[in-house]
Design an enzyme around this catalytic site. Structure first.
Site, PDB file in Angstrom:
ATOM      1  N   ASP A 324     141.250  90.099 -44.101  1.00 37.29           N
ATOM      2  CA  ASP A 324     141.087  88.799 -43.453  1.00 37.29           C
ATOM      3  C   ASP A 324     141.831  88.761 -42.115  1.00 37.29           C
ATOM      4  OD1 ASP A 324     139.323  87.133 -44.589  1.00 37.29           O
ATOM      5  OD2 ASP A 324     140.784  85.741 -45.461  1.00 37.29           O
ATOM      6  N   ASP A 468     142.791  81.269 -58.986  1.00 35.17           N
ATOM      7  CA  ASP A 468     142.648  82.160 -60.130  1.00 35.17           C
ATOM      8  C   ASP A 468     142.516  81.400 -61.448  1.00 35.17           C
ATOM      9  OD1 ASP A 468     145.230  81.323 -59.779  1.00 35.17           O
ATOM     10  OD2 ASP A 468     146.038  83.316 -59.386  1.00 35.17           O
TER      11      ASP A 468
END
Lengths: 864, 266
Positions: A324, A468
């Site tokens: 990223d 998550d």
């Protein structure tokens, strides 16, 4: 005219000051001087101030125009007249009720106690106690437990109807045990019997005795709850009611978490890996994602090289570096080692967005995700993939996050590999307990997810900052199973400083609070009852901030302000609260002892409490608020320092607790000598808080950390090739990507700088690395690798971090939990904290000052 | 009696050194050992410490076999200070060597018979230092052996010879195992060759290999066994592994033998 000037003029006008008066005059007018003469033309601010002032005087019982000293004394030291009168009245009532004289002071009482025949009796009986103890020690506990379990198994053979009705009675029995009113003597006997029973059951191995200990803890706690709710809330003043309710709320939170924790860890599943089919041709395809944002290449390349060594058919394993940060050197590295390199134009939704973007560009049946600093072992997929083939509804397989460097607690407290670290409880017990209820959740890394279900829920969840856990929740709502394997198959660096550790926990806490708000596991479709409980506990657990702070402050209500926030006699409180604490500790020590030592949770939570409080509260009310912050890893701490930023809130708590403790001692002997029990109880509580706060200060004293490449302690068989042609067997003591610490079987004299080769063994293979001797002391040898080629680096990682057995048995030498020893340890850590504080606050500045004096040339001349 | 022959396809691979060191090590561990030199180079005796000042006049079994083929070898045995019993080959000129070789070629089980006639204790481990292939001495050793260790260096030539001659040498039978000698992990080529050996004959490869270690020739020069000269060397470490493996093999062989005897008796 500046804004400040204008403000100042306004304030001066309100205080009836003319012109540019000094600050002192203004403050004097505001707070001290009687303002009768200015009331006539009083402004609203004045009127409000005056009202407060009058109220305060009334409450404190201070004369008009008294000196500030009087106010301070009354505020912090002396009880107010009203409270004193109230106290006296209450005391008189009590005395009248009891029909006996006021109890003597504590010291005299202790003296009397010592002279009592009980002590002599105990001394007389000691041989019998001793004999009983030895009898108990001699029993064959495993056999007893076995017999016990077979007896218990009879229950399963009962008629289902009978069994059902018996089970139905259980809650009533608990209620009966909890709500039977007992006098203090009876409660004492009850306590004693339960304690003896618990001490006996504690020695039996197996799961059933654990359940019994949990049952006992439940009875003790329920009794406490019942007593607390029914007999202790009759408080006098509004303040007391308010404070009492706050304390009760905090306690209620801990009861809930205790209960949910018991349910969650009732039966840790201990799942074993499922074998894969013998023919590798039938193994599915896997994409390995390694997302990175701003981490240095040195860290990421280790993970990539280790991932390249994962044992899986080459044509069905693809590795992708998801960058990223869009960095050119990362692209070059990916090309060099032959892994996929994926980037995206924006950074929307941080890691979750990064993963989702990659999801649309690869095609593996399964996705394995590793944070860029979690180094997988070669056996990762072979260990973790079996269950996917066995259970087609299984959508997620999570493995523990293992850390090979000490976390800030371990480093600053010096407890590395001596006390289980903060994460052990979660990965050792909680996830395994969740797995029993099919409620394991995704932890962001070291996990494998099946692609199809993930696509079905729209990829990794992006609504919260803990994507998550939310992803797992969404998967489970769709009826998919999740699984947990408690075998460390990847390892990484722990956060390097307390502040970054705290930052990471803040993110988790905020995210969990967000999920609890926007996708509450207790509501909505698709989850079973126990799944809901497990998820709810995982989220509620992060709300510990406020209750923890309340407990830190609670004894101060009495010690500083003499507010009775529990309306009961100290002895009764002890009689009810002690069994509750004792049995909960015993049960938790039994349940969690291998993964968290008794009382350590207090320390871990105390350090985080202040920081977790705000984000959880904000996120609870405004879930959209909050952003993702990346946890920094792999840094250096160049010299010791106390993280004042982190520890400031605790310093304040600490100061107040010290003050409270001091006042408590005064109360014990002079002011409140008519209720020594209450004072002592609060003093004990306050002292405990001081210990924990001291330990928290110790945790905030950052210890020096100088090595860039972390040395990992591990014994690996190795061979040392010397320049004279001799070859020596040896083993590693520690390794890093920079060098090795070796132990030879025989002393050698090697000059620093000698060129040697060290070959590390892996199974039947061995790989040699050229190195220079750094230091050689008898049979210990430190070597530094010469520049490693990428190929050699990959081999080195294969031989060290990525060994299949690298992290198994890591915590086997961890000392077992002994609650009292653990308490003592915390006490010593508390002392260490105060010593450090003293050192940083006084000794060091003094030394600096002395040095400066000495280095002053004038001083030197003076000496000469 | 468990007979192990150490054989080789190429010369100069360090086979005799290994036989001597293994025999010494096993004897030190309390194992009854007989080392037998079946190589006309007649070097084993020197490796076991027999320094012969008279220039090779020490009698060996070869000379006797040529003259008295039926006489047993009891009188020829030597014993060194480590407790290793050994039978030297003995010095033989080339004409007599050729005669012996042709004689042995017609009698493949000569060595077998002679070993049986020695009437050794049941738990004896016999280590034969067999001449390199092809030779009639190697044939004798292979015929007598319960287990055959092929000593190979991890170099391409040896890999080539092995791939060419393994079948010819009958090494692929159950009794044949590969022992890599003088392995040097710092040479990438050796690691690669080792991988090829492993890929070609996986389970035939011993779980231990002997590393290249200067301590071995040094110990020969010092006329000491390695266990005395460099007890902490890597080669010693490796030899311990091989010795242990051999004892395990011997132990697992004995019940099989006993069972075979029992069935024939029945």
């Amino acid at each position: 005219m500046t804004l400040f000037d204008r403000l100042w003029r306004w304030l001066a006008g309100h205080c009836s000051l003319i012109g540019r008066a000094g600050v002192a005059a203004c403050l004097w007018r505001l707070f001290v001087l009687s303002r009768r003469e200015i009331v006539a033309d009083a402004s609203p601010l004045h009127r409000f101030g005056d009202r407060c002032w009058r109220r305060m005087r009334r409450e404190l019982g201070v004369r008009v125009g008294a000196a500030p000293r009087e106010y301070l004394l009354r505020l912090f030291l002396l009880p107010s007249p009203a409270a004193m009168a109230e106290q006296a009245r209450r005391e008189a009532d009590r005395i009248r009720r009891r029909q006996r004289a006021a109890p003597p002071g504590l010291l005299r009482r202790c003296g009397q106690l010592a002279r009592r025949p009980v002590v002599w009796l105990r001394a007389l009986l000691w041989p019998y106690f001793d004999r009983l103890e030895r009898r108990l020690a001699g029993l064959d506990y495993p056999a007893l437990a076995q017999r016990f379990e077979t007896r218990a198994a009879l229950f399963m053979r009962l008629h289902p109807l009978l069994r059902g009705s018996l089970l139905f009675c259980v809650p009533f029995l608990f209620a009966l045990a909890a709500t039977t009113p007992l006098s203090w003597a009876e409660q004492l006997v009850f306590l004693g019997v339960m304690w003896l029973f618990a001490m006996l059951v504690r020695r039996l191995p197996g799961t059933l005795p654990t359940l019994i200990l949990m049952g006992l803890a439940l009875v003790a706690s329920l009794r406490y709850v019942w007593w607390r709710l029914l007999f202790t809330l009759d408080l006098d003043s509004t303040t007391e009611v308010l404070l009492g309710t706050v304390l009760l709320g905090a306690e209620a939170y801990t009861w809930l978490i205790l209960l949910l924790g018991f349910v969650q860890t009732l039966w840790p599943l201990g799942r074993k890996p499922a074998p894969l089919p013998a023919d590798p041709a039938s193994w599915p395809s896997v994409d390995v994602y390694i997302p990175t944002y701003n981490e240095p290449l040195a860290i990421v390349r280790t993970t990539v090289l280790a991932a390249l060594g994962i044992d899986w058919p080459r044509d069905r394993l693809k590795i992708y570096l998801l960058d990223d940060g869009r960095r050119e050197e990362f692209r070059a590295f990916a090309d060099q080692v032959g892994v996929g390199y994926l980037t995206r134009p924006d950074n929307a939704h941080a890691k979750a967005g990064n993963l989702n973007r990659a999801l649309s560009r690869t095609d593996g049946e399964f996705i394995a995700i590793f944070d860029c600093d979690h180094i997988p072992t070669r056996s990762f997929l072979q260990i973790s993939m079996g269950w996917f083939l066995k259970d087609p509804k299984c959508a997620l397989m999570q493995t523990p996050h293992h850390f090979f460097s000490p976390d800030p607690f371990e480093r600053n407290l010096g407890t590395y590999r001596a006390v289980p670290n903060e994460g052990r409880l979660f990965y050792g017990l909680v996830q395994d307990g969740n797995d029993f209820w099919n409620a394991t959740f995704f932890c962001g890394s070291c996990a494998v997810i099946r692609r199809a279900p993930l696509l079905e829920i729209g990829g990794i969840a992006v609504e919260t900052v803990t994507e998550d856990a939310h992803t797992a929740l969404k998967l489970q709502r769709r009826g998919y199973n999740t699984a947990y394997l408690n075998i460390p198959q990847a390892a990484g660096l722990a956060t390097e400083s307390l502040s970054s550790h705290v930052g990471q926990r803040i993110r988790w806490a905020r995210g969990m609070a967000q999920i609890f708000r926007i996708d509450n596991p207790l509501l909505g479709k698709g989850l079973g009852f126990f799944q809901r409980l497990c998820y709810a506990n995982a989220m509620l657990h992060f709300f510990f901030g406020i209750p923890r702070l309340i407990f830190l402050a609670a004894p101060l209500a009495y010690l500083l302000f003499e507010q009775h926030i529990i309306n009961a006699q100290a002895a009764m409180i002890a009689l009810y609260v002690l069994p509750h604490i004792l049995h909960a500790s015993l049960a938790n020590s039994r349940l969690q002892g291998r993964y968290r030592h008794s009382f350590w949770a207090e320390l871990y939570e105390t350090v985080l409490a202040w920081y977790v409080m705000r984000p959880t509260t904000v996120a609870f009310f405004q879930p959209a608020h909050g952003k993702f912050n990346v946890t920094a890893k792999g840094g250096l701490v160049e010299k010791d320092y106390i993280d004042w930023g982190i520890s400031l809130p605790y310093l304040i708590f600490l100061a107040f607790n010290v003050l409270g403790f001091g006042l408590g001692v005064v109360r014990l002997f002079w002011w409140n000598s008519y209720e020594p029990g209450t004072v002592v109880l609060n003093l004990i509580w306050c002292f405990y808080n001081l210990v924990i706060l001291g330990a928290a200060m110790a945790a905030a004293s950052e210890a020096r950390q100088v090595r860039l490449a972390h040395r990992v302690r591990m014994r690996i068989a190795a061979t040392l090739y010397l320049p004279d042609g001799r070859t020596l067997p040896c083993e590693t003591e520690d390794f890093s990507l920079g060098g090795l610490g070796l132990r030879l079987f025989h002393g050698e004299a090697l000059a620093p700088g000698t060129r040697v080769w060290a070959a590390l063994h892996r199974g039947q293979q061995e790989y040699a690395f050229a190195a220079d001797v750094l230091i050689c002391r008898d049979d210990r040898l430190g070597i530094r690798f010469l520049a490693l080629s990428t190929e050699d680096e990959a081999r080195l990682i294969q031989c060290t971090f990525a060994r299949a057995d690298a992290w198994t048995g890591w915590d086997e030498q961890m000392p077992a939990d002994r609650p009292l020893a653990s308490l003592r340890e915390l006490l010593l850590l508390g002392l260490q904290g105060y010593r450090g504080l003293f050192n940083h606050l006084l000794t060091r500045p003094a030394l600096r000052w002395l040095r400066r004096l000495r280095s002053n040339p004038v001083w030197d001349r003076g000496q000469g | 009696m468990f007979v192990v022959s150490l054989s080789s396809i190429n010369g100069g691979v360090g086979r005799t050194t290994l036989v001597a060191q293994l025999a010494s090590l096993l004897a030190r561990q309390g194992q009854t050992v007989l080392a037998l030199d079946a190589d006309p180079q007649n070097l084993l005796a020197a490796h076991l410490g027999l320094v012969d000042a008279s220039g090779g006049a020490t009698p060996g079994w070869a000379g006797q076999a040529l003259v008295f083929p039926e006489r047993d070898w009891q009188a020829l045995g030597q014993r060194n200070s480590d407790g290793v019993s050994f039978l030297p080959f003995g010095a033989l000129d080339s004409a007599r060597l050729a005669a012996l070789e042709s004689g042995l070629r017609s009698d493949v089980r000569f060595l077998c018979r002679q070993l049986a006639a020695l009437d050794l204790p049941a738990d004896t481990l016999v280590l034969i230092d067999s001449a390199r292939l092809p030779s009639s001495f190697a044939g004798q050793a292979l015929a007598a052996a319960d287990l055959c260790l092929w000593v190979l260096p991890a170099d391409p030539a040896s890999l080539f010879c092995w791939q060419r001659d393994a079948a010819l040498a009958g090494a692929e039978t159950r009794r044949g195992h590969l022992l890599i000698n003088r392995f040097d992990a710092t040479r990438p080529l050796q690691s690669d060759v080792l991988e090829l050996f492993r890929a070609g004959s996986g389970s035939r490869l011993l779980p231990y290999l002997i590393h290249r270690d200067e301590a071995l020739p040094e110990s020969f020069a010092a006329n000491l066994c390695l266990a005395d000269y460099a007890p902490d060397s890597q080669a010693m470490h490796d030899l311990h592994g091989v010795a242990q493996w051999l004892r395990q093999q011997a132990a697992s062989h004995r019940p099989a033998l006993a069972a075979a005897v029992a069935t024939t008796a029945a």
